[in-house]
Design an enzyme around this catalytic site. Structure first.
Site, PDB file in Angstrom:
ATOM      1  CE  LYS A 159       9.979  40.789  42.916  1.00  0.00           C
ATOM      2  NZ  LYS A 159       9.416  40.842  41.706  1.00  0.00           N
ATOM      3  NE  ARG A 335      14.814  42.535  35.620  1.00  0.00           N
ATOM      4  CZ  ARG A 335      15.315  43.752  36.248  1.00  0.00           C
ATOM      5  NH1 ARG A 335      16.040  44.166  35.863  1.00  0.00           N
ATOM      6  NH2 ARG A 335      14.552  43.987  37.297  1.00  0.00           N
TER       7      ARG A 335
END
Length: 1193
Positions: A159, A335
């Site tokens: 992140k 994903r």
């Protein structure tokens, strides 16, 4: 070494269990699918995941003509995803990996794939889906990873790196640390600059794990440690980063697809604002009411970010939108997401199919996925149905799913995992059972479909979040589409849940217990003599035609009470020419003969006929007295529910109850406000006539009940309790005593005078004298006489009363009359018929009712006292009729059955020792208890007096002597009283004067906190019998409402294969059949009981109480004991923070649990000292297992 899953007893490949026909069918289907899937060049795909996402992927893979491979841990060997694949292989061998660790074993998974010819590996979401090293290993092994490139995962899965990318692309981000932080001091430095609140996030992974919101300095260190620990446990990396926390933002995410040629498209956005612990709960697509310009900017920024890294395959760009509609980039999840289904529903695009085909080399254009061709239609909403208990902070529940019925229908899509009957829900994995996605042309239509689908689900055996989801989707804020990320935490009313009643499964639990252990109803001896269908009688008119009893009769004496009031009723009764009848069959008759065990269902079954046959009856005695507590204590019924149902079924005959003066329906005095409260609610619920008495004829005690009934506007029947033999000049209670008592009662302005002959010792000549004397003194006062037929003279006594001027007398239906019950109604009617005292009842109708009770008595034969005839000896021992049968049973239970004659003699002795008192509940119990004490200790009367200072008398005897039951006529016996009481107080006034008023509001709150809801009737029950009420409510929580169960099956198990019906409510009938009772499990001491319920096989696990097993289960925390701290959920203890003897403050952490990839701190519920610590690190615990005790300082 990975190997196909095998049955333990046979080393045979799974494929050997598939016959040639199925092989041919599968190959044919694959061939036809492949003909329509020219893009696909690969043949076999493995999904490196578990639960619902592999099943979702397998379905698309089959449509693309791919062979599918599942992997599973040992703990997942029974999971559904293993069965949905063409092949399935266990990861390693048993014990090699932890349940979660198996799905993180990258090398082992790659090895399995290579051994079995896999071409593509799809990671799903979670586990290894964002692990770049795993993607590299897949590609290095020559297989295709269905997802982004490893480098992209590195740059976006972290992140912090994604944040830096956004800054370079001029996409707005929330203020935060420039890079990952590993030390507490770095977090502290950030808060010193930017202040609170902040959010700590795991740098890798998602799903809300490793994420903590911190609002003050005091929680900072612990939250940092918890976040890093969770991140390390879930993702193998404890790195975190820190951001400023936005208040009440929306969470908007964009579904992206990219190919291998730099092309990226968006599939529009999803609103994922409804979250709990940063985990999404409900998702909506598209976002409702998101301004167009804001949507366009978000979509544009999402595509810009993806293109900047040549994003490949499916991914999601996530943003926060604050209350000023400013958006901030959070991260890109490289994903597929759990909530991809709602995007598929509004766009018509199979995202998983696109993933696989892009991985196989297809371009977006080849798939027809260019931006100009992608649009949305309508709305879709997804709910995640989990095995979590919302009432306990969403703690995961574990256990066996006993019933599983899905929703369905137009616009409903279900993506399930381990949701099926028989599934074992363990604490090892995520708690989700199924995703329910509903679509509609508008947001509101989609919302309504979801609510309907949730209500349609039936999941039993484990707690679910369905009640919470229903509450959430029905909340006005959700209806308006204006939720924010902390909406659940900010909206406590969401937790005012209406749970599923789960009636059928609870009922099966009781039936299963009866099948295994037999009836547990106290006092039951054997099974019923009669097990057939009870035939209901027909009432015939004068022409011999059946009366219509489909509806109750609506004309009777009650209508005078309702329309004109109690005074008018009393005048009408007095003006009536005949002698009216009160039928006691519904209360005192079965109390006297069948231990008060007749159930509501059997009263209601004959109620309509009774309302017609006895329409001219003075009243039905049907409530109060012992029936109140026995209903809860032994029949597991709510006495108030019984009263309501009876009242509805018999609207025309006055209902009479027995009120024990200042005791209410309890066995000792209560505060006055409890009596007033009880009478008010009894009148409101259906009681008309209150027969008020005091067990000692204490006028001060009696006055409390009389005034309470007056205040409730009920009919006051103030009662004289008859005892002894007023014709015998040597006896204590003579005519002058009774007339003086009547004078005092009349001064309290009753509507009716009652005479209560509890033991049946009112001889006919005494009855004539007593009633005649009262009638002469009070010519306008209605008189009602109650008796028992113990001596066999009851009919004669009641006729004597009628002839002396009584307005009403008691009787019971013939087959329930005589002996300790009331005299025969048939005999009284025959004796008075055609005379001036004719009761005005149809004898033929009364006999027809009796045919029902004759059958019913055989059904209740296990509670018979087996009395064979009248007992004139009652004139000597004076044991009340209702007590006589109970005393016989108690004597047998105490081993005194062979000394019954001695017990009766001891009753006389005990009565004399206590001063020859009036004997009716509760004073009759005092005499009975002392009698059994005398027999069991082989004492003489003189022994009792001489040794009173050293004997341990029964509690009831001491309470009487203390004065807690009132003041007896003639005073207390001395020196027995002083010696027995020793240092206890002696009351010389009515007990209620010494009692503080009950805090009824506090009682109601306590009941609501303990059981979820509370009515005024619950408060009244608790005030009378706190412990009995609590035990009853707990029983109902476990087994449900048993009042609907036919008595035949309440008392005994059905035969194997026998079909029977249970009507839960109007129009809802369960058709049940006992199929089998399984063998005893030596490990658990349980048996499986199999029932067929509406054609569906269900099973329940029942403890065999006769089994002898080594019980290794941990003790459970008592929810009623605030010192006991229980585990909030099932899981593993990962950290202990305290030790025995440690002083803790409220909220201090005691231990940390890990379950379903989530950690939870067990906190001290109050300040105090820790003791009895029963767990250690590494222990597995179940929900409510006792962890320790904290004793308040």
């Amino acid at each position: 070494m990975a190997a196909p899953y095998r049955q333990p007893e046979e080393a045979v490949d799974d494929s050997e269990f598939i016959d040639d026909h199925h092989d041919h069918l599968r190959d044919t289907v694959h061939h036809r699918l492949r003909a329509n899937s020219a893009i696909m060049q690969f043949q076999k795909i493995l999904v490196a995941n578990r639960g619902e996402i592999p099943i979702r992927i397998f379905r698309t893979a089959h449509e693309l003509s791919l062979q599918t491979v599942a992997i599973f841990s040992h703990e997942d060997r029974l999971s559904m995803h293993r069965q949905k694949a063409d092949e399935a292989y266990m990861i390693g061998h048993r014990g090699q990996y932890t349940p979660v660790g198996a799905y993180l074993a990258a090398d082992e998974i790659v090895k399995i794939a290579l051994e079995h010819g896999v071409h593509l590996i799809h990671p799903g979401y979670g586990f290894l889906s964002e692990n770049a090293d795993f993607a590299r290993k897949v590609e290095k092994a020559g297989m295709v990873f269905v997802g982004p490139t490893p480098d992209t995962i590195d740059s976006l899965g972290d992140k912090v790196s994604a944040r830096q990318l956004a800054i370079r692309c001029n996409v707005p981000v929330v203020p935060g640390t420039e890079g990952p932080v590993e030390r507490y001091e770095e977090v502290k430095a950030f808060t010193d600059t930017y202040g609170f609140p902040i959010i700590i996030k795991a740098a890798f992974g998602g799903g809300g794990r490793g994420m903590r919101v911190v609002r003050n300095q005091a929680d900072l260190r612990d939250s940092f440690e918890r976040a890093t620990s969770e991140a390390r446990s879930a993702f193998g990396n404890g790195t975190v980063f820190v951001e400023r926390f936005l208040d009440k933002p929306k969470h908007i995410e964009v579904q992206l697809l990219g190919d291998n040629h730099g092309n990226v498209v968006h599939l529009f956005e999803r609103d994922c604002s409804v979250q709990r612990r940063h985990q999404k709960v409900v998702e909506v697509a598209p976002a409702k009411d998101l301004p167009t310009d804001v949507r366009d900017r978000i979509l544009s920024d999402a595509v810009k970010l993806a293109k900047s890294v040549n994003y490949r395959n499916a991914g999601t760009a996530e943003f926060l939108v604050d209350q000023q509609n400013r958006h901030y980039f959070i991260e890109i999840n490289p994903r597929i997401q759990v909530e991809h289904t709602i995007t598929e529903e509004i766009t018509g695009i199979d995202i998983v199919a696109a993933q696989i085909q892009i991985a196989a080399g297809a371009t977006l254009e080849q798939l027809g996925l260019t931006q100009d061709r992608i649009s949305t239609r309508g709305f879709a909403i997804q709910c995640r149905i989990t095995t979590e208990d919302p009432s306990k902070g969403f703690s995961p529940d574990t256990g066996k799913i006993e019933v599983y019925r899905s929703a369905g229908g137009n616009g409903v899509r279900l993506d399930g995992g381990n949701g099926f009957a028989g599934a074992i829900i363990t604490p090892h994995y995520d708690s989700m059972l199924v995703k329910c996605t509903c679509r509609g042309s508008t947001y509101e239509i989609a919302r309504r479909k979801v609510v309907r689908a949730l209500v349609e689900f039936r999941i039993r055996g484990v707690k679910t979040n369905i009640p919470f989801l229903t509450s959430l989707l029905s909340h006005p804020t959700f209806v308006d589409g204006n939720c924010w990320t902390t909406f659940i935490d900010d909206t406590p009313e969401l937790f005012a849940l209406v749970g599923s009643q789960n009636r059928a499964q609870k009922l099966l639990a009781y039936l299963g217990d009866v099948a295994v252990n037999g009836s547990s109803i106290k006092g039951q001896m054997g099974e019923p003599k009669f097990k057939g269908e009870i035939i209901k009688p027909k009432l015939l008119d004068a022409q011999g035609k059946p009366l219509d009893v489909s509806q109750p009769c609506t004309k009777g004496w009650k209508q005078i009470i309702d329309q004109e009031g109690p005074v008018a009723f009393a005048k009408a009764v007095r003006a009536n020419k005949g002698c009216l009848i009160m039928d006691t069959t519904w209360r005192d008759a079965h109390q006297s003969l069948l231990a008060t065990r007749v159930r509501t269902i059997d009263l209601l079954n004959i109620a309509h006929e009774t309302s017609h046959a006895l329409s001219n009856a003075y009243s039905l005695e049907c409530w109060g007295g012992a029936t109140f507590d026995v209903a809860m204590r032994f029949l597991y019924e709510d006495p108030w529910d019984r009263l309501r149902k009876m009242r509805k079924a018999v609207p025309n005959i006055p209902f009479q109850m027995l009120l024990r003066g200042a005791n209410g329906v309890a066995y000792s005095s209560l505060p006055d406000n409890a009596i007033y409260h009880f009478c008010k609610n009894a009148k409101k619920c259906g009681v008309d006539i209150f027969r008020v008495f005091d067990a000692l004829n204490d006028i001060d005690q009696l006055e409390v009940g009389i005034k309470a009934v007056h205040a409730a506007e009920g009919v006051v029947e103030a009662t004289v309790c008859y005892s002894g033999d007023m014709l015998n000049p040597k006896k204590k209670y003579n005519l002058e005593y009774y007339l003086a008592l009547v004078d005092k009662i009349v001064a309290l302005k009753p509507h009716v005078l009652g005479i209560k002959d509890m033991a049946g010792v009112l001889k006919p000549q005494a009855a004539r004298l007593l009633v005649g004397s009262i009638r002469e003194r009070y010519p306008d006062l209605p008189i009602h006489v109650h008796t028992h037929d113990s001596a066999g003279t009851g009919v004669a006594s009641m006729i004597a009363c009628a002839q002396a001027g009584a307005d009403a007398v008691d009787a019971a239906t013939d087959s329930m009359s005589g002996m300790t019950s009331q005299p025969s109604i048939g005999a009284i009617l025959a004796s008075l018929e055609g005379t001036e005292h004719d009761p005005g009842l149809n004898s033929a109708h009364v006999r027809a009712l009796d045919s029902y009770w004759a059958q019913l008595r055989l059904l209740y034969s296990p509670f018979e006292a087996n009395l064979t005839g009248p007992d004139p000896e009652v004139y000597e021992h004076e044991i009340p009729g209702g007590q006589l049968t109970n005393l016989i049973f108690q004597a047998s239970q105490l081993g005194l059955g062979q000394q019954w004659a001695e017990t009766k003699k001891a009753y006389e002795v005990a009565n004399d020792l206590l001063g020859d008192i009036v004997k009716v509940t509760p004073t009759s119990k005092v005499v009975g208890d002392l009698a059994q004490f005398i027999v069991s200790n082989k004492l003489s009367a003189q022994d009792v007096v001489d040794r009173a200072a050293e004997l341990d008398f029964p509690g009831s005897v001491l309470e009487f002597l203390e004065g807690l039951m009132g003041q007896p006529f003639g005073g207390f016996p001395e020196p027995l009283r002083s010696r027995a009481l020793r240092n206890r107080r002696k009351l010389d006034k009515r007990p209620g004067l010494y009692l503080e008023p009950l805090d009824l509001a506090a009682i109601k709150n306590q009941i609501r906190e303990q059981f979820g809801s509370a009515t005024e009737y619950d408060v009244a029950s608790y005030a009378m019998y706190p412990k009995v009420f609590e035990d009853y409510k707990k029983f109902v929580q476990k087994y449900g409402d048993l009042s609907v169960l036919p008595t035949r099956y309440f008392l005994a198990k059905p035969e194997i294969g026998e079909e029977f019906h249970v009507e839960l409510e109007k129009g809802k009938v369960l058709i049940l059949k006992l199929l089998a009772i399984g063998p005893l499990s030596e490990q658990t001491g349980q048996r499986e009981v199999f029932y067929e319920v509406n054609g569906e096989v269900r099973q329940v696990s029942i403890d065999d109480k006769k089994a002898s097993i080594d019980n290794t289960a941990r003790p459970k925390a008592d929810v009623g004991d605030s010192s006991q701290v229980g585990a909030p959920m099932s899981g593993v203890v990962v950290e202990i923070r305290v030790h025995d003897g440690l002083e803790v403050k409220k909220g201090d952490p005691l231990a940390v649990l890990s379950a379903m990839k989530m950690e939870m701190v067990i906190s001290a519920p109050h300040s105090g000292k820790v003791s009895g610590l029963l767990v250690k690190e590494g222990d597995s615990v179940d929900g409510q297992d006792l962890v320790c005790k904290i004793t308040k300082a």
